[in-house]
Scaffold this active site. Structure first.
Site, PDB file in Angstrom:
ATOM      1  N   GLY A 118      41.911  26.968  38.888  1.00 19.67           N
ATOM      2  CA  GLY A 118      41.387  27.842  39.554  1.00 19.67           C
ATOM      3  C   GLY A 118      41.797  27.631  41.103  1.00 19.67           C
ATOM      4  O   GLY A 118      41.677  28.417  42.055  1.00 19.67           O
ATOM      5  N   VAL A 167      39.627  33.437  35.955  1.00 19.32           N
ATOM      6  CA  VAL A 167      39.943  31.851  35.705  1.00 19.32           C
ATOM      7  C   VAL A 167      41.526  32.024  35.701  1.00 19.32           C
ATOM      8  O   VAL A 167      42.091  32.826  35.188  1.00 19.32           O
ATOM      9  CB  VAL A 167      39.075  31.563  34.232  1.00 19.32           C
ATOM     10  N   CYS A 168      41.789  30.726  35.825  1.00 21.03           N
ATOM     11  CA  CYS A 168      43.315  30.432  35.718  1.00 21.03           C
ATOM     12  C   CYS A 168      43.178  28.830  35.226  1.00 21.03           C
ATOM     13  O   CYS A 168      42.348  28.387  34.840  1.00 21.03           O
ATOM     14  CB  CYS A 168      44.024  30.598  36.990  1.00 21.03           C
ATOM     15  N   ALA A 169      44.382  28.073  35.114  1.00 21.34           N
ATOM     16  CA  ALA A 169      44.724  26.904  34.760  1.00 21.34           C
ATOM     17  C   ALA A 169      43.785  25.945  35.501  1.00 21.34           C
ATOM     18  O   ALA A 169      42.873  25.162  34.980  1.00 21.34           O
ATOM     19  CB  ALA A 169      46.173  26.422  34.945  1.00 21.34           C
TER      20      ALA A 169
END
Length: 112
Positions: free
Chosen positions: A13, A9-11
């Site tokens: 994707g 997961v990131c801000a």
């Protein structure tokens, strides 16, 4: 370890998608059957609530502040998912092989 499911997961994707493709390539080179996907933190939280098949949840360093919240979701939903913030340097260098190695090591030590 034969099969592994990893969610990154990131801000949103997007930035983790390149890292995930490098991780997938490294997994294939190791003959590891790995399902690795990228998504945003909000969607990842929903998947973590609903799915118990996620072995590891990797968090991009730019959203490391979400680690406690994701750990709480995992705990509330009785998930055994390993939650780990990716190393900022490895992430910046798009070193999917190293990031995969790190999470596999964490998974192995958690199953001992």
């Amino acid at each position: 370890m034969n099969d592994v499911v990893i969610m990154f997961v990131c801000a949103g994707g997007m930035s983790s998608s390149l890292v995930v493709s490098k991780m997938q390539k490294a997994a294939e080179e190791q003959a590891l059957n790995a399902e690795i996907c990228a998504t945003g933190v909000g969607h990842g939280k929903e998947i973590l609530k609903d799915g118990d098949d996620i072995d590891a949840l990797l968090i991009g360093p730019q959203v490391c502040f979400s680690a406690n919240e994701l750990e709480k979701v995992a705990e509330e939903n009785n998930r055994k998912t390993i939650i780990h913030v990716a190393d900022m340097r490895d992430y910046g260098m798009v070193d999917g092989e190293k990031i995969l190695k790190d999470i596999l090591n964490k998974l192995e030590t958690s199953y001992v």
